[in-house]
Design a protein around this motif. Sequence first.
Motif, PDB file in Angstrom:
ATOM      1  N   MET A   1       0.810  -1.290   0.043  1.00 12.49           N
ATOM      2  CA  MET A   1      -0.114  -0.081   0.106  1.00 12.49           C
ATOM      3  C   MET A   1       0.680   1.195  -0.224  1.00 12.49           C
ATOM      4  O   MET A   1       0.538   1.974  -0.532  1.00 12.49           O
ATOM      5  N   ASN A   2       1.699   1.078   0.719  1.00 15.92           N
ATOM      6  CA  ASN A   2       2.930   2.413   0.862  1.00 15.92           C
ATOM      7  C   ASN A   2       3.116   2.569  -0.595  1.00 15.92           C
ATOM      8  O   ASN A   2       3.376   3.707  -1.140  1.00 15.92           O
ATOM      9  N   LYS A   3       3.701   1.702  -1.161  1.00 21.59           N
ATOM     10  CA  LYS A   3       4.341   1.851  -2.672  1.00 21.59           C
ATOM     11  C   LYS A   3       3.189   2.504  -3.621  1.00 21.59           C
ATOM     12  O   LYS A   3       3.457   3.304  -4.439  1.00 21.59           O
ATOM     13  N   LEU A   4       1.946   1.807  -3.561  1.00 17.21           N
ATOM     14  CA  LEU A   4       0.898   2.773  -4.536  1.00 17.21           C
ATOM     15  C   LEU A   4       0.668   4.001  -4.101  1.00 17.21           C
ATOM     16  O   LEU A   4       0.480   4.775  -4.926  1.00 17.21           O
ATOM     17  N   LEU A   5       0.719   4.344  -2.687  1.00 14.25           N
ATOM     18  CA  LEU A   5       0.322   5.846  -2.235  1.00 14.25           C
ATOM     19  C   LEU A   5       1.366   6.629  -2.886  1.00 14.25           C
ATOM     20  O   LEU A   5       1.331   7.705  -3.262  1.00 14.25           O
ATOM     21  N   LEU A   6       2.758   6.109  -2.794  1.00 17.79           N
ATOM     22  CA  LEU A   6       3.967   6.766  -3.237  1.00 17.79           C
ATOM     23  C   LEU A   6       3.643   7.191  -4.884  1.00 17.79           C
ATOM     24  O   LEU A   6       3.916   8.253  -5.249  1.00 17.79           O
ATOM     25  N   GLN A   7       3.319   6.216  -5.387  1.00 17.47           N
ATOM     26  CA  GLN A   7       3.128   6.289  -6.909  1.00 17.47           C
ATOM     27  C   GLN A   7       2.124   7.570  -7.031  1.00 17.47           C
ATOM     28  O   GLN A   7       2.227   8.250  -8.182  1.00 17.47           O
ATOM     29  N   ILE A   8       0.877   7.357  -6.497  1.00 16.86           N
ATOM     30  CA  ILE A   8       0.019   8.302  -6.865  1.00 16.86           C
ATOM     31  C   ILE A   8       0.474   9.671  -6.254  1.00 16.86           C
ATOM     32  O   ILE A   8       0.244  10.634  -7.060  1.00 16.86           O
ATOM     33  N   LEU A   9       1.188  10.074  -5.180  1.00 15.76           N
ATOM     34  CA  LEU A   9       1.632  11.239  -4.927  1.00 15.76           C
ATOM     35  C   LEU A   9       2.511  11.633  -6.187  1.00 15.76           C
ATOM     36  O   LEU A   9       2.731  12.763  -6.417  1.00 15.76           O
ATOM     37  N   ARG A  10       3.330  10.847  -6.637  1.00 17.05           N
ATOM     38  CA  ARG A  10       4.470  11.189  -7.564  1.00 17.05           C
ATOM     39  C   ARG A  10       3.505  11.702  -8.741  1.00 17.05           C
ATOM     40  O   ARG A  10       3.837  12.468  -9.268  1.00 17.05           O
ATOM     41  N   PHE A  11       2.573  10.824  -9.193  1.00 15.29           N
ATOM     42  CA  PHE A  11       1.779  11.244 -10.201  1.00 15.29           C
ATOM     43  C   PHE A  11       1.115  12.524 -10.143  1.00 15.29           C
ATOM     44  O   PHE A  11       1.224  13.535 -10.832  1.00 15.29           O
ATOM     45  N   ALA A  12       0.549  12.978  -8.992  1.00 11.16           N
ATOM     46  CA  ALA A  12      -0.081  14.083  -8.738  1.00 11.16           C
ATOM     47  C   ALA A  12       0.612  15.321  -8.730  1.00 11.16           C
ATOM     48  O   ALA A  12       0.410  16.353  -9.168  1.00 11.16           O
ATOM     49  N   GLY A  13       1.873  15.162  -7.848  1.00 13.43           N
ATOM     50  CA  GLY A  13       3.064  16.272  -7.852  1.00 13.43           C
ATOM     51  C   GLY A  13       3.510  16.619  -9.220  1.00 13.43           C
ATOM     52  O   GLY A  13       3.473  17.573  -9.513  1.00 13.43           O
ATOM     53  N   LEU A  14       3.745  15.483 -10.049  1.00 12.93           N
ATOM     54  CA  LEU A  14       4.385  15.814 -11.491  1.00 12.93           C
ATOM     55  C   LEU A  14       3.348  16.573 -12.288  1.00 12.93           C
ATOM     56  O   LEU A  14       3.462  17.407 -13.203  1.00 12.93           O
ATOM     57  N   LEU A  15       2.013  16.233 -12.206  1.00 12.99           N
ATOM     58  CA  LEU A  15       0.949  16.656 -12.924  1.00 12.99           C
ATOM     59  C   LEU A  15       0.673  18.210 -12.510  1.00 12.99           C
ATOM     60  O   LEU A  15       0.608  19.037 -13.310  1.00 12.99           O
ATOM     61  N   LEU A  16       0.692  18.307 -11.298  1.00  5.54           N
ATOM     62  CA  LEU A  16       0.524  19.685 -10.653  1.00  5.54           C
ATOM     63  C   LEU A  16       1.491  20.539 -11.230  1.00  5.54           C
ATOM     64  O   LEU A  16       1.411  21.937 -11.584  1.00  5.54           O
ATOM     65  N   LEU A  17       2.853  20.022 -11.106  1.00  6.91           N
ATOM     66  CA  LEU A  17       3.956  20.792 -11.615  1.00  6.91           C
ATOM     67  C   LEU A  17       3.906  21.247 -13.080  1.00  6.91           C
ATOM     68  O   LEU A  17       4.170  22.319 -13.322  1.00  6.91           O
ATOM     69  N   GLN A  18       3.416  20.315 -13.673  1.00  9.35           N
ATOM     70  CA  GLN A  18       3.258  20.387 -15.194  1.00  9.35           C
ATOM     71  C   GLN A  18       2.217  21.267 -15.415  1.00  9.35           C
ATOM     72  O   GLN A  18       2.613  22.458 -16.214  1.00  9.35           O
ATOM     73  N   VAL A  19       0.866  21.276 -14.888  1.00 10.64           N
ATOM     74  CA  VAL A  19      -0.098  22.237 -15.381  1.00 10.64           C
ATOM     75  C   VAL A  19       0.157  23.398 -14.644  1.00 10.64           C
ATOM     76  O   VAL A  19      -0.372  24.607 -15.269  1.00 10.64           O
ATOM     77  N   TRP A  20       0.250  23.730 -13.322  1.00 12.41           N
ATOM     78  CA  TRP A  20       0.295  25.093 -12.803  1.00 12.41           C
ATOM     79  C   TRP A  20       1.424  25.721 -12.923  1.00 12.41           C
ATOM     80  O   TRP A  20       1.646  27.059 -13.059  1.00 12.41           O
ATOM     81  N   VAL A  21       2.630  25.047 -13.343  1.00  9.82           N
ATOM     82  CA  VAL A  21       3.990  26.096 -13.120  1.00  9.82           C
ATOM     83  C   VAL A  21       4.763  25.824 -14.630  1.00  9.82           C
ATOM     84  O   VAL A  21       4.632  26.959 -15.305  1.00  9.82           O
ATOM     85  N   LEU A  22       4.756  24.623 -15.204  1.00  9.65           N
ATOM     86  CA  LEU A  22       5.476  24.803 -16.602  1.00  9.65           C
ATOM     87  C   LEU A  22       4.501  25.357 -17.484  1.00  9.65           C
ATOM     88  O   LEU A  22       5.528  25.801 -18.560  1.00  9.65           O
ATOM     89  N   ASN A  23       3.530  24.739 -17.597  1.00  8.99           N
ATOM     90  CA  ASN A  23       2.789  25.373 -18.867  1.00  8.99           C
ATOM     91  C   ASN A  23       2.659  27.086 -18.791  1.00  8.99           C
ATOM     92  O   ASN A  23       2.399  27.532 -19.788  1.00  8.99           O
ATOM     93  N   ASN A  24       2.965  27.482 -17.734  1.00 12.42           N
ATOM     94  CA  ASN A  24       3.045  28.942 -17.605  1.00 12.42           C
ATOM     95  C   ASN A  24       4.248  29.658 -17.788  1.00 12.42           C
ATOM     96  O   ASN A  24       4.375  30.884 -17.884  1.00 12.42           O
ATOM     97  N   VAL A  25       5.260  28.829 -17.862  1.00 12.91           N
ATOM     98  CA  VAL A  25       6.517  29.327 -18.126  1.00 12.91           C
ATOM     99  C   VAL A  25       6.856  29.554 -19.510  1.00 12.91           C
ATOM    100  O   VAL A  25       6.775  28.557 -20.255  1.00 12.91           O
ATOM    101  N   ARG A  26       7.082  30.765 -20.028  1.00 17.08           N
ATOM    102  CA  ARG A  26       7.257  30.919 -21.291  1.00 17.08           C
ATOM    103  C   ARG A  26       8.758  31.099 -21.568  1.00 17.08           C
ATOM    104  O   ARG A  26       9.349  32.110 -21.098  1.00 17.08           O
ATOM    105  N   LEU A  27       9.324  30.303 -22.348  1.00 16.85           N
ATOM    106  CA  LEU A  27      10.834  30.239 -22.580  1.00 16.85           C
ATOM    107  C   LEU A  27      11.128  30.416 -23.947  1.00 16.85           C
ATOM    108  O   LEU A  27      11.805  29.693 -24.610  1.00 16.85           O
ATOM    109  N   GLY A  28      10.000  31.239 -24.846  1.00 14.35           N
ATOM    110  CA  GLY A  28      10.311  31.351 -26.411  1.00 14.35           C
ATOM    111  C   GLY A  28       9.347  30.425 -26.816  1.00 14.35           C
ATOM    112  O   GLY A  28       9.065  29.175 -26.001  1.00 14.35           O
ATOM    113  N   GLY A  29       9.155  30.495 -28.107  1.00 13.50           N
ATOM    114  CA  GLY A  29       8.403  29.512 -28.678  1.00 13.50           C
ATOM    115  C   GLY A  29       8.768  27.871 -29.005  1.00 13.50           C
ATOM    116  O   GLY A  29       8.115  27.173 -29.147  1.00 13.50           O
TER     117      GLY A  29
END
Lengths: 170, 272
Positions: A1-29
């Motif tokens: 169970m611990n491993k599954l939780l870790l996977q879920i946390l990793r997924f959520a963390g990466l997804l939020l990082l992508q959507v909230w932070v990286l998609n808003n960072v403009r580094l040229g086209g």
Amino acid sequence: MNKLLLQILRFAGLLLLQVWVLNNVRLGGYINPFVYVMFVMMLPFSMPGWILLIVGFATGFIVDIFMSTPGLHAGATVFMAFMRPQVIRLATGSTEPETINNPNLSDMGMRWWFSYSFTLVLLHHLALFVLESFSFQQFGGLLMRIILSALFTQFIIVLLSLFFEQRKKR
Amino acid sequence: MYNLIRFLQKHHFILLFVLLEVIAISLLSRSHTYHSATISHNTNKVAARLYEINASVTEYFSLRQANKLLRQQNAELQKRLAWHETHQTAPDSLLRDTVFDFLPARAISFTSHLRNNYIIINKGRRDGVQKDMGLVAPEGVVGIIIGVSDRYATAMSLLHKYATLSIRFKNNDQVANLHWKGGDYRFGEVVDIPTHVELQQGDTILSSGHSLVFPEGLMIGTVDDFVPSERGSLNTARIKYAVDFNSLRNVYVVKNYDRKELDLLIKSRPNE
């Protein structure tokens, strides 16, 4: 169970990082980093192939929902998931490492991790940008985007790996 | 039958991959026509809510800039209002032009670096937003609404493969169409300029009003480069957008009250 939780946390963390932070960072086209691929990279070696494909598809599909691009990231991520076993085999010289469970930096070492992750990142970004433009026109610009974005994604992935993995070693 | 099952089992990895990839590509290709692009952009509630949270946080960091732009626009509008009030030529009820309304909204999510870019705003059906209404920013035209949910709406930005805008050149009143060929988010293209029309860098491009979505005379951009054509075909020009598509924040949904009536009129035109 611990491993599954870790996977879920990793997924959520990466997804939020992508959507909230990286998609808003403009580094040229040309530079579009997509670090959510790290989740698929770090799925256990022992995960059966068909589950790997479905998880890859689902991960990409969820990112598609956030970016209003139905099928784009799903297609690129499932392609990367498809190539993952081959890349693992090339990187380690066998299909399944004996004792280690998860592909990550601290267990596999920097050299293995870097070549493994960068290859997958390149494959993913290649599929992504080709699918996005739906053609091979403007190949020069396309290549630029693939390489620059892949470099940046890889940079962030290595940073994240170093940040999160060092703790395990101790 | 048994052989088929064995075959499927043996190659299940590749077959599953092909199946999933085909699904992904078919989803993608369906969104590659204008109509499907508009349909498949359901304004997802969860995603939109997340974007709104994100936008409320980042908004505070640029309040000063936003306020400055709004003050400028207010001043401009006050000027125009004052001019109209002192120059009324005829009673309103006789000479009423189509009435446009502007509903203020905020762009809570947008892209500018993809081939097809979309904008999500924080006004929806509940606020009276409907499909095919226009979207403008203080600096100029931004896009057109293509999908609406209760509290949010999605707009196709001008930075889109299928976005064409009917424009008019301020200098000579000639009408042409503006496209976006991808790449730099600051420039669009007009490729159907009549041969006798010559433009210079800095010439202003305005909305023509022909689309019924936007009122006439809205700012769109300026000519950046004019390319007269050889062989007497059409001239082309590169247009610098007045709007910075990378920093959208305050926007207005444009409603044309006479749209229904005009649409019916167009539909009832006899077929030639």
